[in-house]
Write a protein that holds these residues in place. Sequence first.
Motif, mmCIF file in Angstrom:
data_model
loop_
_atom_site.group_PDB
_atom_site.id
_atom_site.type_symbol
_atom_site.label_atom_id
_atom_site.label_comp_id
_atom_site.label_asym_id
_atom_site.label_seq_id
_atom_site.Cartn_x
_atom_site.Cartn_y
_atom_site.Cartn_z
ATOM 1 N N ALA A 42 -5.099 7.175 -6.930
ATOM 2 C CA ALA A 42 -3.876 7.655 -7.569
ATOM 3 C C ALA A 42 -4.212 8.124 -8.983
ATOM 4 O O ALA A 42 -5.059 7.554 -9.655
ATOM 5 C CB ALA A 42 -2.833 6.552 -7.621
ATOM 6 N N VAL A 43 -3.531 9.165 -9.430
ATOM 7 C CA VAL A 43 -3.708 9.676 -10.779
ATOM 8 C C VAL A 43 -2.937 8.765 -11.730
ATOM 9 O O VAL A 43 -1.797 8.404 -11.470
ATOM 10 C CB VAL A 43 -3.175 11.128 -10.893
ATOM 11 C CG1 VAL A 43 -3.270 11.632 -12.312
ATOM 12 C CG2 VAL A 43 -3.933 12.041 -9.933
ATOM 13 N N THR A 44 -3.589 8.379 -12.836
ATOM 14 C CA THR A 44 -2.939 7.522 -13.813
ATOM 15 C C THR A 44 -2.882 8.206 -15.172
ATOM 16 O O THR A 44 -3.696 9.091 -15.461
ATOM 17 C CB THR A 44 -3.673 6.169 -13.956
ATOM 18 O OG1 THR A 44 -5.016 6.415 -14.349
ATOM 19 C CG2 THR A 44 -3.645 5.391 -12.656
ATOM 20 N N SER A 45 -1.928 7.790 -15.960
ATOM 21 C CA SER A 45 -1.788 8.293 -17.328
ATOM 22 C C SER A 45 -1.387 7.115 -18.199
ATOM 23 O O SER A 45 -0.320 6.534 -17.997
ATOM 24 C CB SER A 45 -0.729 9.390 -17.388
ATOM 25 O OG SER A 45 -0.498 9.775 -18.723
ATOM 26 N N GLY A 46 -2.256 6.752 -19.118
ATOM 27 C CA GLY A 46 -1.962 5.603 -19.980
ATOM 28 C C GLY A 46 -1.884 4.304 -19.213
ATOM 29 O O GLY A 46 -1.139 3.406 -19.588
ATOM 30 N N GLY A 47 -2.613 4.191 -18.116
ATOM 31 C CA GLY A 47 -2.613 2.975 -17.308
ATOM 32 C C GLY A 47 -1.525 2.924 -16.248
ATOM 33 O O GLY A 47 -1.517 2.032 -15.411
ATOM 34 N N ASP A 48 -0.584 3.852 -16.290
ATOM 35 C CA ASP A 48 0.504 3.884 -15.307
ATOM 36 C C ASP A 48 0.241 4.954 -14.264
ATOM 37 O O ASP A 48 -0.321 6.008 -14.566
ATOM 38 C CB ASP A 48 1.845 4.184 -15.981
ATOM 39 C CG ASP A 48 2.282 3.066 -16.918
ATOM 40 O OD1 ASP A 48 1.974 1.896 -16.618
ATOM 41 O OD2 ASP A 48 2.924 3.373 -17.936
ATOM 42 N N GLY B 125 2.232 9.596 0.721
ATOM 43 C CA GLY B 125 2.079 9.499 -0.719
ATOM 44 C C GLY B 125 3.198 8.743 -1.392
ATOM 45 O O GLY B 125 3.152 8.501 -2.586
ATOM 46 N N ALA B 126 4.219 8.353 -0.659
ATOM 47 C CA ALA B 126 5.322 7.608 -1.265
ATOM 48 C C ALA B 126 4.924 6.147 -1.355
ATOM 49 O O ALA B 126 4.177 5.641 -0.530
ATOM 50 C CB ALA B 126 6.586 7.752 -0.427
ATOM 51 N N VAL B 127 5.416 5.490 -2.356
ATOM 52 C CA VAL B 127 5.135 4.073 -2.526
ATOM 53 C C VAL B 127 6.439 3.388 -2.917
ATOM 54 O O VAL B 127 7.255 3.945 -3.639
ATOM 55 C CB VAL B 127 4.028 3.832 -3.586
ATOM 56 C CG1 VAL B 127 4.489 4.259 -4.956
ATOM 57 C CG2 VAL B 127 3.575 2.396 -3.590
ATOM 58 N N GLU B 128 6.644 2.189 -2.375
ATOM 59 C CA GLU B 128 7.830 1.436 -2.722
ATOM 60 C C GLU B 128 7.444 0.418 -3.785
ATOM 61 O O GLU B 128 6.391 -0.189 -3.709
ATOM 62 C CB GLU B 128 8.384 0.723 -1.483
ATOM 63 C CG GLU B 128 8.884 1.693 -0.441
ATOM 64 C CD GLU B 128 9.416 0.995 0.790
ATOM 65 O OE1 GLU B 128 9.494 -0.235 0.798
ATOM 66 O OE2 GLU B 128 9.752 1.699 1.738
ATOM 67 N N THR B 129 8.300 0.237 -4.778
ATOM 68 C CA THR B 129 8.000 -0.696 -5.855
ATOM 69 C C THR B 129 9.042 -1.787 -5.898
ATOM 70 O O THR B 129 10.081 -1.691 -5.263
ATOM 71 C CB THR B 129 7.981 0.026 -7.218
ATOM 72 O OG1 THR B 129 9.304 0.445 -7.517
ATOM 73 C CG2 THR B 129 7.048 1.211 -7.209
ATOM 74 N N GLU C 11 11.913 5.128 -3.089
ATOM 75 C CA GLU C 11 10.530 5.519 -2.838
ATOM 76 C C GLU C 11 10.071 6.422 -3.963
ATOM 77 O O GLU C 11 10.856 7.195 -4.504
ATOM 78 C CB GLU C 11 10.413 6.255 -1.507
ATOM 79 C CG GLU C 11 10.768 5.395 -0.317
ATOM 80 C CD GLU C 11 10.706 6.169 0.989
ATOM 81 O OE1 GLU C 11 10.339 7.353 0.970
ATOM 82 O OE2 GLU C 11 11.039 5.579 2.015
ATOM 83 N N LYS C 12 8.811 6.303 -4.311
ATOM 84 C CA LYS C 12 8.242 7.146 -5.352
ATOM 85 C C LYS C 12 7.005 7.829 -4.794
ATOM 86 O O LYS C 12 6.135 7.166 -4.239
ATOM 87 C CB LYS C 12 7.879 6.319 -6.580
ATOM 88 C CG LYS C 12 9.089 5.674 -7.238
ATOM 89 C CD LYS C 12 8.717 4.919 -8.480
ATOM 90 C CE LYS C 12 9.964 4.306 -9.101
ATOM 91 N NZ LYS C 12 9.689 3.684 -10.384
ATOM 92 N N ASP C 13 6.964 9.151 -4.922
ATOM 93 C CA ASP C 13 5.767 9.899 -4.550
ATOM 94 C C ASP C 13 4.826 9.835 -5.736
ATOM 95 O O ASP C 13 5.217 10.142 -6.866
ATOM 96 C CB ASP C 13 6.102 11.367 -4.238
ATOM 97 C CG ASP C 13 6.824 11.525 -2.912
ATOM 98 O OD1 ASP C 13 6.773 10.589 -2.097
ATOM 99 O OD2 ASP C 13 7.432 12.587 -2.691
ATOM 100 N N ILE C 14 3.601 9.435 -5.485
ATOM 101 C CA ILE C 14 2.642 9.329 -6.572
ATOM 102 C C ILE C 14 1.583 10.413 -6.445
ATOM 103 O O ILE C 14 1.285 10.874 -5.346
ATOM 104 C CB ILE C 14 1.994 7.932 -6.631
ATOM 105 C CG1 ILE C 14 1.317 7.560 -5.305
ATOM 106 C CG2 ILE C 14 3.018 6.887 -6.989
ATOM 107 C CD1 ILE C 14 0.595 6.238 -5.345
ATOM 108 N N ALA C 15 1.048 10.834 -7.578
ATOM 109 C CA ALA C 15 0.041 11.894 -7.610
ATOM 110 C C ALA C 15 -1.324 11.302 -7.256
ATOM 111 O O ALA C 15 -1.693 10.229 -7.725
ATOM 112 C CB ALA C 15 0.003 12.523 -8.995
ATOM 113 N N LEU D 167 0.818 -1.199 0.000
ATOM 114 C CA LEU D 167 0.000 0.000 0.000
ATOM 115 C C LEU D 167 0.856 1.254 0.000
ATOM 116 O O LEU D 167 1.960 1.257 0.515
ATOM 117 C CB LEU D 167 -0.903 0.019 1.249
ATOM 118 C CG LEU D 167 -1.920 -1.105 1.353
ATOM 119 C CD1 LEU D 167 -2.669 -0.989 2.669
ATOM 120 C CD2 LEU D 167 -2.885 -1.068 0.192
ATOM 121 N N PRO D 168 0.340 2.361 -0.545
ATOM 122 C CA PRO D 168 1.078 3.620 -0.462
ATOM 123 C C PRO D 168 1.196 4.057 0.988
ATOM 124 O O PRO D 168 0.320 3.783 1.799
ATOM 125 C CB PRO D 168 0.220 4.606 -1.243
ATOM 126 C CG PRO D 168 -0.842 3.827 -1.910
ATOM 127 C CD PRO D 168 -0.894 2.476 -1.273
#
Length: 155
Positions: free
Chosen positions: A94-100, A40-44, A82-86, A35-36
């Motif tokens: 989460a905001v997506t663009s083109g499925g990502d 707002g950061a998420v680890e992948t 870590e990635k901060d996601i919109a 989970l984020p």
Amino acid sequence: MDMKRISNFLKSRNNRIMLVILIIGIAIIAVSGRLPRDDGAVETGQETAEYSGEEERLGEILSEIDGAGEVSVMISYVSTMEKDIAYDSGKERAVTSGGDVVVTREIYPEVKGVIVIADGAGDPSVRQAIKEAVTAVTGAGANRVCVYERRTDSP
């Protein structure tokens, strides 16, 4: 354990409560990695491939140092990227663009240490040049960079 021992264990109210707490704790640990975070950061899981790419790139560059020869690099990190996601205005999706998922910022982890194996590391000046290059690129202190000569197998 046989069923009688399990049954006797579960008869105690305290034991049942401890078992429920243990199950909830395990569930929280299992879910927390997927989970984020609140900020707002998420680890992948893609970091491993990205890190190995960095190791290969650094090895290629270091092999260009005069006298270094073939070079192998391993970088160890303190944590994961870590990635901060919109998120939309309500922070519900989460905001997506083109499925990502849209990433607003990537936070790279601190380097814990670096090991370099090089053919020419037996030469002190080559070893020093490699160490200086690695500390400049990774930001790791010189005490966290180890440079060794590649072993040569006797025929």
